[in-house]
Design an enzyme around this catalytic site. Structure first.
Site, PDB file in Angstrom:
ATOM      1  N   ASP A  36       0.838  -1.202   0.000  1.00 37.42           N
ATOM      2  CA  ASP A  36       0.000   0.000   0.000  1.00 37.42           C
ATOM      3  C   ASP A  36       0.879   1.259   0.000  1.00 37.42           C
ATOM      4  O   ASP A  36       0.621   2.218  -0.726  1.00 37.42           O
ATOM      5  CB  ASP A  36      -0.898  -0.037   1.249  1.00 37.42           C
TER       6      ASP A  36
ATOM      7  N   HIS B  72      -4.769   3.150  -6.693  1.00 38.72           N
ATOM      8  CA  HIS B  72      -5.948   2.786  -5.906  1.00 38.72           C
ATOM      9  C   HIS B  72      -7.192   2.623  -6.783  1.00 38.72           C
ATOM     10  O   HIS B  72      -8.062   1.805  -6.477  1.00 38.72           O
ATOM     11  CB  HIS B  72      -6.193   3.788  -4.778  1.00 38.72           C
TER      12      HIS B  72
ATOM     13  N   HIS C 119      -6.990  -0.744  -8.128  1.00 40.41           N
ATOM     14  CA  HIS C 119      -7.402  -1.651  -7.036  1.00 40.41           C
ATOM     15  C   HIS C 119      -8.930  -1.740  -6.972  1.00 40.41           C
ATOM     16  O   HIS C 119      -9.511  -2.817  -6.910  1.00 40.41           O
ATOM     17  CB  HIS C 119      -6.843  -1.150  -5.703  1.00 40.41           C
TER      18      HIS C 119
ATOM     19  N   HIS D 156      -5.936  -5.734   0.234  1.00 42.47           N
ATOM     20  CA  HIS D 156      -5.829  -4.353  -0.244  1.00 42.47           C
ATOM     21  C   HIS D 156      -4.416  -3.957  -0.711  1.00 42.47           C
ATOM     22  O   HIS D 156      -4.215  -3.591  -1.859  1.00 42.47           O
ATOM     23  CB  HIS D 156      -6.314  -3.397   0.858  1.00 42.47           C
TER      24      HIS D 156
HETATM   25 ZN   LIG Z   1      -4.558   1.927   0.347  1.00 42.13          ZN
END
Ligand SMILES: [Zn+2]
Length: 368
Positions: free
Chosen positions: A179, A262, A265, A278
């Site tokens: 992340d 993101h 994602h 995540h």
């Molecule tokens: Zn994140």
């Protein structure tokens, strides 16, 4: 010099205090006392069972016993926030301590906002950097994204005990690094798009510098930190990486600043069959963003090799059981106007995302 209103306002949002080290949880009471007298904990059951005795002992020794707690957070939902707020208000809590992973600390921050009291984050693992952010990501009970709730202020303290986060299962710190990897690419992209839009809020140079520093830390110490955590050791490498995840990765952005990684994602997680967490999917999203940005091949390969060494996915097949024929749906979703793809400094179409995902996958296959 003439004032140029179109240059926007440089803005930075940070927690008031950040404290990290082995054993610092024992100092919780001393810090809490600076902000309140009636502390209330918001946590998940497993997280709280690991730290409950020490939290209570530390608060008690500072003369401010815990007035109550909720340890049933499994998701940060509107219903949970309302339920916890009612309970904390009923017993007149004046400071909320979020204890656990992202869901617990986000719930705690949202409760504190509702009650107009300060919040403190005590993470128990490193998969997230939500701890210091001035936002709470709201989901439904079955983990469907609802909204990113912007809060008026970040926590007054982020207290990271490395004995605790460093002894959580090793996959958490790897997910956290995945992340955090995105920040060195998303934050500059976001800042550039804000500049191009002449938006009201502009990033500070200080925040961008710290985000880049985060990237260097991951590249330099990431693999060693992973090995050390696997061996049950809390070393300088672990401390460096925990700081990179918990403090440096979101530094100064208060919860904003995402871009393509993101959004990719969010697109991918809309497909059935995704089996990664995540941070792992965001790492792949970062590779896709690098392709979209047409970064030099050597740079993409370096990051890809690093991801591979960490066990982070570099190929689509490593993300789960994906139907490749549905990939265009993920690309469409990633370009939803409400998502952070609009924070790229150039127009990104679903076709470009689809091509970039395929290209990243091809490069990943060549390296595997
Ligand atoms: Zn994140």
């Amino acid at each position: 010099m003439r004032y140029l209103p179109e240059s926007g306002t440089r803005k930075m949002i940070l927690p008031s205090k950040y404290v990290q080290g082995a054993g610092v949880l024992n100092q919780l009471g001393t810090y809490v006392k600076q902000y309140g007298e009636r502390p209330f904990v918001v946590s998940g059951r497993t997280s709280f069972s690991k730290v409950k005795a020490r939290v209570q002992a530390s608060l008690l020794s500072a003369g401010i016993p815990l007035v109550g707690y909720v340890d049933s957070v499994t998701e940060c939902t509107r219903a949970k926030i309302n339920e916890v707020s009612a309970k904390a208000e009923e017993i007149d809590a004046d400071i909320i301590i979020g204890c656990g992973g992202g869901k617990a600390v986000d719930t705690a921050k949202a409760v504190a906002e509702k009650l107009h009291v300060p919040s403190i984050s005590v993470p128990t693992q490193c998969a997230t950097n939500a701890d210091g952010m001035a936002d709470a990501v709201i989901f439904t009970d079955d983990h469907k994204f609802v909204e990113d709730l912007h809060l008026s202020r970040p926590p007054v303290l982020v207290l990271v005990d490395t004995e605790i986060v460093g002894r959580a299962p090793p996959q958490y710190i790897v997910q956290g690094m995945g992340d955090a990897l995105a920040c060195a690419f998303e934050k500059p992209a976001y800042a550039a798009s804000q500049r191009a839009k002449k938006a009201g809020d502009q990033a500070t140079t200080a925040a961008l510098d710290v985000n880049l520093r985060c990237f260097q830390t991951l590249m330099t110490h990431g693999l060693q930190a992973k090995k050390d955590v696997e061996a049950g050791k809390i070393t300088e490498a672990v401390e460096a990486v925990v700081e990179a995840i918990k403090l440096q990765s979101g530094f100064g952005f208060g919860g904003g600043g995402c871009a393509a990684a993101h959004a990719v994602h969010n697109g991918l997680t809309s497909l059935p069959g995704i089996a990664r967490k995540h941070g792992e999917i965001v790492a792949f999203g970062t590779l896709v963003q690098m392709v979209l940005e047409k970064r030099p091949m050597g740079e993409i390969e370096r990051v890809m090799r690093w991801c591979k060494s960490m066990g982070l996915p570099i190929r689509l097949q490593e993300l789960g059981q994906l139907d490749r024929g549905q990939l265009y749906l993920a690309a469409d979703k990633a370009c939803d106007p409400s998502d952070s793809m609009v924070c790229m400094p150039f127009l990104v179409t679903p076709r470009m995302v689809l091509d970039a995902m395929e290209e990243a996958d091809k490069l990943g296959n060549a390296l595997s």
